[in-house]
Design a protein around this motif. Sequence first.
Motif, PDB file in Angstrom:
ATOM      1  N   GLY A   1       0.820  -1.209   0.000  1.00  0.00           N
ATOM      2  CA  GLY A   1       0.000   0.000   0.000  1.00  0.00           C
ATOM      3  C   GLY A   1       0.850   1.254   0.000  1.00  0.00           C
ATOM      4  N   LEU A   2       0.197   2.398   0.106  1.00  0.00           N
ATOM      5  CA  LEU A   2       0.883   3.681   0.171  1.00  0.00           C
ATOM      6  C   LEU A   2       0.854   4.175   1.619  1.00  0.00           C
ATOM      7  N   PRO A   3       1.841   4.996   1.991  1.00  0.00           N
ATOM      8  CA  PRO A   3       1.808   5.532   3.357  1.00  0.00           C
ATOM      9  C   PRO A   3       0.521   6.332   3.580  1.00  0.00           C
ATOM     10  N   PRO A   4      -0.030   6.286   4.787  1.00  0.00           N
ATOM     11  CA  PRO A   4      -1.263   7.049   5.031  1.00  0.00           C
ATOM     12  C   PRO A   4      -1.010   8.547   4.962  1.00  0.00           C
ATOM     13  N   VAL A   5      -2.013   9.266   4.442  1.00  0.00           N
ATOM     14  CA  VAL A   5      -1.984  10.737   4.444  1.00  0.00           C
ATOM     15  C   VAL A   5      -3.349  11.219   4.938  1.00  0.00           C
ATOM     16  N   ASP A   6      -3.446  12.517   5.158  1.00  0.00           N
ATOM     17  CA  ASP A   6      -4.701  13.066   5.695  1.00  0.00           C
ATOM     18  C   ASP A   6      -5.723  13.364   4.610  1.00  0.00           C
ATOM     19  N   ARG A   7      -5.245  13.594   3.388  1.00  0.00           N
ATOM     20  CA  ARG A   7      -6.168  14.047   2.347  1.00  0.00           C
ATOM     21  C   ARG A   7      -5.543  13.762   0.984  1.00  0.00           C
ATOM     22  N   GLU A   8      -6.393  13.450   0.021  1.00  0.00           N
ATOM     23  CA  GLU A   8      -5.885  13.182  -1.329  1.00  0.00           C
ATOM     24  C   GLU A   8      -6.679  13.977  -2.360  1.00  0.00           C
ATOM     25  N   PHE A   9      -5.993  14.347  -3.439  1.00  0.00           N
ATOM     26  CA  PHE A   9      -6.633  15.047  -4.555  1.00  0.00           C
ATOM     27  C   PHE A   9      -6.224  14.374  -5.874  1.00  0.00           C
ATOM     28  N   TYR A  10      -7.066  14.586  -6.878  1.00  0.00           N
ATOM     29  CA  TYR A  10      -6.846  13.983  -8.199  1.00  0.00           C
ATOM     30  C   TYR A  10      -6.950  15.091  -9.245  1.00  0.00           C
ATOM     31  N   ILE A  11      -5.842  15.321  -9.951  1.00  0.00           N
ATOM     32  CA  ILE A  11      -5.788  16.446 -10.885  1.00  0.00           C
ATOM     33  C   ILE A  11      -5.184  15.992 -12.212  1.00  0.00           C
ATOM     34  N   GLY A  12      -5.795  16.449 -13.294  1.00  0.00           N
ATOM     35  CA  GLY A  12      -5.266  16.168 -14.632  1.00  0.00           C
ATOM     36  C   GLY A  12      -4.987  17.463 -15.373  1.00  0.00           C
ATOM     37  N   GLN A  13      -3.870  17.497 -16.046  1.00  0.00           N
ATOM     38  CA  GLN A  13      -3.533  18.659 -16.888  1.00  0.00           C
ATOM     39  C   GLN A  13      -3.623  18.250 -18.352  1.00  0.00           C
ATOM     40  N   HIS A  14      -4.115  19.138 -19.168  1.00  0.00           N
ATOM     41  CA  HIS A  14      -3.994  18.919 -20.610  1.00  0.00           C
ATOM     42  C   HIS A  14      -4.138  20.242 -21.334  1.00  0.00           C
ATOM     43  N   GLU A  15      -3.757  20.235 -22.612  1.00  0.00           N
ATOM     44  CA  GLU A  15      -3.858  21.477 -23.375  1.00  0.00           C
ATOM     45  C   GLU A  15      -4.938  21.351 -24.448  1.00  0.00           C
TER      46      GLU A  15
ATOM     47  N   GLY B   1      -1.385  15.696 -21.795  1.00  0.00           N
ATOM     48  CA  GLY B   1      -0.774  16.329 -22.968  1.00  0.00           C
ATOM     49  C   GLY B   1      -1.865  16.897 -23.851  1.00  0.00           C
ATOM     50  N   PRO B   2      -1.945  16.638 -25.121  1.00  0.00           N
ATOM     51  CA  PRO B   2      -1.250  15.545 -25.799  1.00  0.00           C
ATOM     52  C   PRO B   2       0.225  15.795 -26.103  1.00  0.00           C
ATOM     53  N   ASN B   3       0.706  17.041 -25.952  1.00  0.00           N
ATOM     54  CA  ASN B   3       2.056  17.319 -26.435  1.00  0.00           C
ATOM     55  C   ASN B   3       2.996  17.981 -25.441  1.00  0.00           C
ATOM     56  N   LEU B   4       2.483  18.671 -24.445  1.00  0.00           N
ATOM     57  CA  LEU B   4       3.355  19.489 -23.585  1.00  0.00           C
ATOM     58  C   LEU B   4       3.690  18.785 -22.276  1.00  0.00           C
ATOM     59  N   SER B   5       4.965  18.907 -21.869  1.00  0.00           N
ATOM     60  CA  SER B   5       5.358  18.464 -20.533  1.00  0.00           C
ATOM     61  C   SER B   5       4.897  19.490 -19.508  1.00  0.00           C
ATOM     62  N   SER B   6       4.657  19.017 -18.309  1.00  0.00           N
ATOM     63  CA  SER B   6       4.293  19.916 -17.220  1.00  0.00           C
ATOM     64  C   SER B   6       5.455  20.015 -16.239  1.00  0.00           C
ATOM     65  N   SER B   7       5.764  21.234 -15.815  1.00  0.00           N
ATOM     66  CA  SER B   7       6.730  21.449 -14.733  1.00  0.00           C
ATOM     67  C   SER B   7       5.902  21.769 -13.496  1.00  0.00           C
ATOM     68  N   PHE B   8       5.421  20.714 -12.877  1.00  0.00           N
ATOM     69  CA  PHE B   8       4.374  20.831 -11.855  1.00  0.00           C
ATOM     70  C   PHE B   8       4.982  21.321 -10.540  1.00  0.00           C
ATOM     71  N   HIS B   9       4.454  22.439 -10.058  1.00  0.00           N
ATOM     72  CA  HIS B   9       5.056  23.151  -8.918  1.00  0.00           C
ATOM     73  C   HIS B   9       3.971  23.686  -8.001  1.00  0.00           C
TER      74      HIS B   9
ATOM     75  N   ILE C   1       8.396  19.198 -10.409  1.00  0.00           N
ATOM     76  CA  ILE C   1       8.608  17.869 -10.986  1.00  0.00           C
ATOM     77  C   ILE C   1       8.142  17.864 -12.432  1.00  0.00           C
ATOM     78  N   ASN C   2       9.014  17.337 -13.289  1.00  0.00           N
ATOM     79  CA  ASN C   2       8.648  17.265 -14.696  1.00  0.00           C
ATOM     80  C   ASN C   2       7.735  16.066 -14.929  1.00  0.00           C
ATOM     81  N   VAL C   3       6.613  16.327 -15.546  1.00  0.00           N
ATOM     82  CA  VAL C   3       5.663  15.259 -15.857  1.00  0.00           C
ATOM     83  C   VAL C   3       5.423  15.288 -17.365  1.00  0.00           C
ATOM     84  N   PRO C   4       6.007  14.333 -18.081  1.00  0.00           N
ATOM     85  CA  PRO C   4       5.835  14.332 -19.537  1.00  0.00           C
ATOM     86  C   PRO C   4       4.388  14.036 -19.911  1.00  0.00           C
ATOM     87  N   PRO C   5       4.004  14.405 -21.136  1.00  0.00           N
ATOM     88  CA  PRO C   5       2.668  14.001 -21.585  1.00  0.00           C
ATOM     89  C   PRO C   5       2.587  12.481 -21.614  1.00  0.00           C
TER      90      PRO C   5
END
Length: 376
Positions: A213-227, A288-296, A322-326
Amino acid sequence: MEKPKTTLSRSEFLKRTGLMTIGGGLLGLAACHSSPQQTGSSSQQAAPSVASSSAQVAVAGGEVVEDPTHLPRVAADPSKLPPSPTYNSPQVHEVHLTVEETLAELKKGVIFRFMPFNGQVPGPMIRVRQGDTIDLHFTSSKKNKYPHNIDFHSVYGTGGGAVALTVGPGQTKHIRFKVMYPGAFIYHCAVPDLDMHISSGMFGMMVVEPPEGLPPVDREFYIGQHEVYVKPPVNDHTEALFDMESMLQEIPTYVVFNGAFNGLTAERYGPMQAKQKERVRIFFVNGGPNLSSSFHPIGNVWTHAWRDGGLANSPEKYLQTINVPPGSCAVVEMDLPVPETIHLADHSITRYARQGLRADIVVSGKPVPDIFNDHP
Ligand SMILES: [Cu+2]
């Protein structure tokens, strides 16, 4: 209850608005639903426009919507995601995904034809454990115009399942697969026009947790980026058409979180909420479909970060960006020692400043002047 009618025929619309035809007709309506192969990459641009001091400048537009306020929300709620698996032996999961091509407001005044999984962008987060089996049923709404399928990066098999899952309007297909390796993985449409389909929101995430499993945390979010590549709208009641030319150049009109311009802020659907001293985790997918994200996180740091969603590895610590490629993911965590508003951003910062890429997390609590003092 009867659903309010949101679309008008062209003739109804002309009658109601009194909009005069220009040069023999409202331009571009015929181009609205053509696939790129049918039209060629620039034919939609070729619609003539009329510019004079007395006439409107007309641009190509798609379907006309009577009341855009009745269009559905496609922006996924970032707080709605499945809980971490608690079982100890491998399970079989029935998963149903449906795509329906859907008009929605990308931003106020810009109606865009999305291709959301189960009505949301990003598509639903599927959360399982390594060794589980998934019975995946994929349906294309009979209202659709395009073929669709799904490529799961969490799957060993041709096209990540895409070949076996290719469906036309009204069809359903079914595959069964075992998730053999842990991590956070994108799934996305993979038909020949996959770039257009992903840019229309056709992507999501599958999280395969490791056996421990994953270490426990207090809260989680789900986010998607696209262009999004879209032509200027004719007006705020008319579908703005997809812009193949700008996609070929990889120059998007908008870059968004969860399918909406500045969607996860007070100006649209509201910010996320958290509390001081919590640890929060974000499951992040870059369609993506084409751009990397420099997620900060502006005003914070990634305390732990699993690059590319590689949950089998030890997390990196205290990364600013953190760089997140498409076509990839990241799982990141933050500690919240002070109250603040954290602005999530892509540090290719024009996207944040001008192109709609904003999401806020409001952290409530009491100031800790020892750590941060804005009135020393
Ligand atoms: Cu598709």
